[in-house]
Motif scaffolding. Structure first.
Motif, PDB file in Angstrom:
ATOM      1  N   VAL A 120       0.857  -1.085   0.107  1.00 28.45           N
ATOM      2  CA  VAL A 120       0.144   0.035  -0.021  1.00 28.45           C
ATOM      3  C   VAL A 120       0.826   1.245   0.058  1.00 28.45           C
ATOM      4  O   VAL A 120       1.940   1.332   0.322  1.00 28.45           O
ATOM      5  N   ALA A 121       0.308   2.449  -0.547  1.00 24.12           N
ATOM      6  CA  ALA A 121       0.946   3.558  -0.471  1.00 24.12           C
ATOM      7  C   ALA A 121       0.713   4.192   1.144  1.00 24.12           C
ATOM      8  O   ALA A 121      -0.578   3.884   1.537  1.00 24.12           O
ATOM      9  N   ALA A 122       1.620   4.563   1.695  1.00 23.24           N
ATOM     10  CA  ALA A 122       1.483   4.947   3.143  1.00 23.24           C
ATOM     11  C   ALA A 122       2.094   6.585   3.429  1.00 23.24           C
ATOM     12  O   ALA A 122       2.914   6.710   2.771  1.00 23.24           O
ATOM     13  N   THR A 123       1.696   7.134   4.508  1.00 17.28           N
ATOM     14  CA  THR A 123       2.607   8.227   4.883  1.00 17.28           C
ATOM     15  C   THR A 123       3.604   7.949   5.765  1.00 17.28           C
ATOM     16  O   THR A 123       4.493   8.871   5.888  1.00 17.28           O
ATOM     17  N   GLU A 124       3.933   6.724   6.129  1.00 21.97           N
ATOM     18  CA  GLU A 124       4.915   6.206   6.907  1.00 21.97           C
ATOM     19  C   GLU A 124       5.549   5.065   6.460  1.00 21.97           C
ATOM     20  O   GLU A 124       4.878   4.346   5.735  1.00 21.97           O
ATOM     21  N   GLY A 125       6.898   4.862   6.708  1.00 17.31           N
ATOM     22  CA  GLY A 125       7.672   3.788   6.177  1.00 17.31           C
ATOM     23  C   GLY A 125       6.907   2.439   6.871  1.00 17.31           C
ATOM     24  O   GLY A 125       6.513   2.400   8.131  1.00 17.31           O
ATOM     25  N   TYR A 126       7.039   1.182   6.088  1.00 14.57           N
ATOM     26  CA  TYR A 126       6.739   0.316   6.936  1.00 14.57           C
ATOM     27  C   TYR A 126       7.419  -0.980   6.157  1.00 14.57           C
ATOM     28  O   TYR A 126       8.196  -1.256   5.273  1.00 14.57           O
ATOM     29  N   ALA A 127       7.639  -2.212   7.167  1.00 16.95           N
ATOM     30  CA  ALA A 127       8.329  -3.369   6.708  1.00 16.95           C
ATOM     31  C   ALA A 127       7.426  -4.098   5.996  1.00 16.95           C
ATOM     32  O   ALA A 127       6.045  -4.276   6.086  1.00 16.95           O
ATOM     33  N   LEU A 128       7.996  -4.698   4.534  1.00 19.35           N
ATOM     34  CA  LEU A 128       7.116  -5.757   3.789  1.00 19.35           C
ATOM     35  C   LEU A 128       7.943  -6.826   3.454  1.00 19.35           C
ATOM     36  O   LEU A 128       8.747  -6.836   2.589  1.00 19.35           O
ATOM     37  N   PRO A 129       7.681  -7.888   4.098  1.00 21.18           N
ATOM     38  CA  PRO A 129       7.993  -9.225   3.732  1.00 21.18           C
ATOM     39  C   PRO A 129       7.857  -9.667   2.534  1.00 21.18           C
ATOM     40  O   PRO A 129       6.574  -9.747   1.914  1.00 21.18           O
ATOM     41  N   VAL A 130       9.031 -10.334   1.536  1.00 22.61           N
ATOM     42  CA  VAL A 130       8.626 -10.601   0.351  1.00 22.61           C
ATOM     43  C   VAL A 130       8.948 -12.168   0.136  1.00 22.61           C
ATOM     44  O   VAL A 130      10.292 -12.421   0.701  1.00 22.61           O
ATOM     45  N   GLU A 131       8.332 -12.966   0.006  1.00 20.46           N
ATOM     46  CA  GLU A 131       8.544 -14.622  -0.070  1.00 20.46           C
ATOM     47  C   GLU A 131       9.068 -14.949  -1.288  1.00 20.46           C
ATOM     48  O   GLU A 131       8.418 -14.630  -2.501  1.00 20.46           O
ATOM     49  N   VAL A 132      10.045 -15.695  -1.505  1.00 16.69           N
ATOM     50  CA  VAL A 132      10.833 -16.117  -2.695  1.00 16.69           C
ATOM     51  C   VAL A 132      10.946 -17.531  -2.838  1.00 16.69           C
ATOM     52  O   VAL A 132      11.493 -18.002  -1.665  1.00 16.69           O
ATOM     53  N   THR A 133      10.469 -18.333  -3.623  1.00 19.63           N
ATOM     54  CA  THR A 133      10.689 -19.683  -3.731  1.00 19.63           C
ATOM     55  C   THR A 133      11.502 -19.971  -5.005  1.00 19.63           C
ATOM     56  O   THR A 133      11.207 -19.372  -5.846  1.00 19.63           O
ATOM     57  N   VAL A 134      12.691 -20.809  -4.890  1.00 16.27           N
ATOM     58  CA  VAL A 134      13.349 -21.296  -5.874  1.00 16.27           C
ATOM     59  C   VAL A 134      13.040 -22.571  -6.144  1.00 16.27           C
ATOM     60  O   VAL A 134      13.443 -23.542  -5.319  1.00 16.27           O
ATOM     61  N   ARG A 135      12.738 -22.902  -7.237  1.00 15.72           N
ATOM     62  CA  ARG A 135      12.683 -24.325  -7.787  1.00 15.72           C
ATOM     63  C   ARG A 135      13.697 -24.783  -8.986  1.00 15.72           C
ATOM     64  O   ARG A 135      14.049 -23.860  -9.569  1.00 15.72           O
ATOM     65  N   ASP A 136      13.980 -26.003  -9.159  1.00 17.00           N
ATOM     66  CA  ASP A 136      14.824 -26.756  -9.759  1.00 17.00           C
ATOM     67  C   ASP A 136      14.007 -27.230 -11.194  1.00 17.00           C
ATOM     68  O   ASP A 136      12.811 -26.912 -11.451  1.00 17.00           O
ATOM     69  N   ASP A 137      14.708 -27.934 -11.953  1.00 14.70           N
ATOM     70  CA  ASP A 137      14.283 -28.332 -13.454  1.00 14.70           C
ATOM     71  C   ASP A 137      13.137 -29.451 -12.980  1.00 14.70           C
ATOM     72  O   ASP A 137      12.003 -29.376 -13.945  1.00 14.70           O
ATOM     73  N   SER A 138      13.255 -30.162 -12.075  1.00 14.34           N
ATOM     74  CA  SER A 138      12.226 -31.136 -11.598  1.00 14.34           C
ATOM     75  C   SER A 138      11.066 -30.436 -10.865  1.00 14.34           C
ATOM     76  O   SER A 138      10.484 -31.221 -10.344  1.00 14.34           O
ATOM     77  N   ASP A 139      11.017 -29.115 -10.692  1.00 14.88           N
ATOM     78  CA  ASP A 139      10.201 -28.402  -9.731  1.00 14.88           C
ATOM     79  C   ASP A 139      10.036 -28.660  -8.396  1.00 14.88           C
ATOM     80  O   ASP A 139       9.118 -28.360  -7.653  1.00 14.88           O
TER      81      ASP A 139
END
Length: 158
Positions: A120-139
């Motif tokens: 969201v757009a906010a008037t103050e800063g905030y922490a935003l966790p971003v989840e990343v998943t990495v998969r190989d050729d076999s998924d």
């Protein structure tokens, strides 16, 4: 209104070799990412996908994709997703990352980054966790990361 990075991605994807050109442009802006030769395969508000090939420059002494190459891929996808999701009035910076190495990373590695809560757009800063998943050729999931982004309003120019 789409972010400038998202607009650029959409424009360049329509060109022959546009996906490759966009990936190279990102590496020109943030040169360290060139060390993993990423290919951005999808970018939209709330989602980024990228891949890296298993090649010598990202390989460790065990013959697998190096842990730091996976961290680099996670930070890249998390940052692009965040940038593509924010309004022009907001900015971001990575503040931290927690990772888990779940399996030997062999072959092409595909990362997907999504926010763990609404952006969201906010008037103050905030922490935003971003989840990343990495998969190989076999998924199989070989690596996960939670990248904490600090999102805050851009200072007024004056």
């Amino acid at each position: 209104m789409a972010s400038s990075i998202l607009s650029l991605y959409r424009r360049m994807r329509a060109w022959p070799a546009g996906g490759w050109l966009f990936s190279r442009a990102v590496c020109l802006k943030a040169p360290y990412f060139a060390s993993i030769s990423p290919r951005i395969t999808a970018l939209e508000a709330g989602r980024c996908e990228a891949r890296i090939a298993h090649r010598r420059r990202v390989t460790n002494h065990l013959g697998t994709v190096h842990a730091i190459a996976l961290c680099n891929l996670a930070e890249l996808t998390a940052g692009l997703m965040t940038d593509a999701s924010l309004s022009a009035t907001m900015r971001w910076i990575p503040k931290g990352m927690q990772v888990q190495y779940l399996k030997k990373a062999v072959g092409t590695q595909r990362a997907v980054a999504v926010p763990s809560r609404a952006i969201v757009a906010a008037t103050e800063g905030y922490a935003l966790p971003v989840e990343v998943t990495v998969r190989d050729d076999s998924d199989a999931v070989v690596f996960t990361a939670s990248v904490e982004m600090w999102v805050s309003p851009r200072p007024a120019r004056g």
